[in-house]
Enzyme design. Structure first.
Site, PDB file in Angstrom:
ATOM      1  N   CYS A  35     -52.412  48.217 -26.870  1.00  0.00           N
ATOM      2  CA  CYS A  35     -51.891  48.813 -25.635  1.00  0.00           C
ATOM      3  C   CYS A  35     -50.569  49.487 -25.977  1.00  0.00           C
ATOM      4  CB  CYS A  35     -51.770  47.784 -24.524  1.00  0.00           C
ATOM      5  SG  CYS A  35     -50.728  46.381 -24.909  1.00  0.00           S
TER       6      CYS A  35
ATOM      7  N   ARG B 113     -50.810  43.780 -22.722  1.00  0.00           N
ATOM      8  CA  ARG B 113     -52.039  44.014 -21.972  1.00  0.00           C
ATOM      9  C   ARG B 113     -53.262  43.802 -22.864  1.00  0.00           C
ATOM     10  NH1 ARG B 113     -50.663  49.882 -19.611  1.00  0.00           N
ATOM     11  NH2 ARG B 113     -49.270  49.857 -21.406  1.00  0.00           N
TER      12      ARG B 113
END
Lengths: 150, 299
Positions: free
Chosen positions: B247, B252
């Protein structure tokens, strides 16, 4: 930083933080967070006036008002973002009642002087730097608009 | 000492149901010996405004990262941190947090680097616990520090570095950022601060699957069938695949790493934590802009 240019409330806030051990600085920030005032009624229904501080990870919006040369900063941020609320609250309290020039003279690195880097991380402190910069920019715009309208 | 597993039917569908607990399970097991509940949030003060009774806090930025080198804490630092939180090597650790468990998954992934065996996520995280009207407290937990052994971090199995990604090109890559970051319109998530990537776009051949697609509206993970439809159906992942997820800074993609590894049972999934803040600033690495995945560059 020249102490003579730092307004009293902001200087006091800085000294309060620096007098504490790092973990206690978080608690003080939390107190600021809890003290962030609700928006006054005349602004509560006007989200359009507020500018989002995109440097912050959480949704925080600010609006600068100038009345007779005196500055008032308003800010709103959700309860789920207490760090951001704390940053906003420090500035709302610290800027309130200052003259335009006093606000413009606040050093841009004031947020870095609070000793919060170790407590919350330098990256997070950047959000407050963005907030201060945006408040000053809004202030310049308000003053320019008032001059143009006068 | 390990707490019993949560036998909730929804969890049983997943490849490794022992990696999740439901809010019902946690409420019933709070205070049990051998169980330590950890809150890990994006906001460093959120825990202080109220947390699950007895939960300790671990902050991703100030506690899991080395303060100088861009890396995670080392074996001694990790041992000192966990010991100070009352976590033993054989503790069952249940982690929960804000933002659909982004940071909780990140913390869980770091625990995995150190080989902590029994570490689980609270399905639905902090928001679901609150939405269900369950108890929060601001009372500091009563923590008895313990000895946590100094265990070297193993970065081979679940962590990928930039050079690993370069040789991996041609194998499945998952970009879990927002569509705007993937196409190269911007270098940060919408409404997130600029963290300094110099170029925008994605790593060639990476499939775009924003992390949030794995989350249901209440913050819990989607069902096994729904997740299979996305990652096996749409993306085309197959058993045995060697997968890397990335990410912006690796948080994430920890969420997606958790989904692929523990919910769908892929055995070779790595998280590239350097992610876009490294790749987007590195010299001469290949980058693709636009919505297409792009080709493996000629070597």
């Amino acid at each position: 930083m020249d102490p003579t240019t730092l307004p009293a409330t902001l200087a006091e806030t800085r000294d309060d933080f620096l007098a504490l051990e790092v973990p206690d600085r978080l608690q003080l920030l939390l107190e600021f967070s809890n003290e962030l005032p609700e928006l006054p009624e005349r602004y509560a229904d006007h989200p359009d006036l507020f500018e989002r501080v995109v440097e912050c990870q959480s949704p925080v919006f600010i609006f600068v008002e100038v009345v007779d040369g005196i500055v008032h900063l308003f800010a709103t941020a959700p309860a789920e973002a207490p760090t951001t609320r704390g940053f906003a609250s420090i500035l709302v309290q610290g800027l309130d009642g200052l003259t335009v020039q006093q606000v413009l003279d606040i050093p841009a690195d004031y947020p870095q002087s609070l000793g919060l880097g170790a407590a919350v991380s330098p990256l997070r402190v950047r959000g407050m730097t963005g907030m201060l910069a945006r408040a000053k920019r809004q202030l310049r715009e308000r003053v320019a608009a008032q001059v143009a309208g006068a | 000492m390990s707490a019993e597993f949560d036998a909730a039917p929804k969890l049983a569908e997943y490849a490794h149901p022992e990696r999740l607990v439901t809010t019902d399970w946690l409420a019933a097991h709070l205070g049990e010996p051998g169980l330590v509940v950890v809150e890990s949030d994006e906001d460093v003060l959120l825990y202080e405004t109220g947390h699950i009774p007895g939960a300790v806090k671990i902050d991703w930025h100030t506690e899991l990262n080395d303060p100088v080198v861009r890396d995670y804490v080392n074996a001694e630092q990790f041992a000192a941190l966990l010991g100070s939180k009352g976590i033993s090597r054989d503790s069952t650790v249940v982690i929960y947090g804000d933002k659909n468990n982004w940071w909780a998954a990140y913390a869980l992934w770091v625990f995995t680097l150190f080989g902590h065996e029994d570490v689980r996520l609270l399905d639905g995280g902090r928001d679901l616990w609150i939405a269900e009207g369950r108890e929060l407290t601001t009372a500091a937990p009563d923590v008895t520090p313990v000895e946590y052994p100094v265990v070297e971090r193993d970065d081979r199995a679940v962590r990928a570095f930039k050079d690993d990604v370069l040789v991996h090109l041609g194998n499945p890559l998952i970009d879990v950022r927002s569509p705007e970051e993937y196409t190269g319109e911007r270098t940060t998530a919408p409404a997130y601060p600029e963290e300094g990537a110099l170029r925008a776009g994605h790593i060639p051949t990476a499939a775009s699957v924003p992390w949030a697609r794995a989350a249901a509206a209440d913050g819990t993970f989607k069902s096994r069938d729904e997740l299979d439809a996305i990652y096996r159906g749409e993306v085309g992942l197959e058993d045995g695949d060697d997968v890397i997820a990335y990410c912006r800074i690796g948080e994430r993609s920890s969420h997606t790493w958790f989904v692929l590894t523990h919910l769908l049972g892929f055995e070779k999934v790595r998280n590239y934590d350097g992610s876009w803040t490294e790749w987007g600033s590195a010299v001469r690495v290949p980058i693709v802009t636009g919505a297409e995945r792009g080709e493996v560059p000629a070597r």
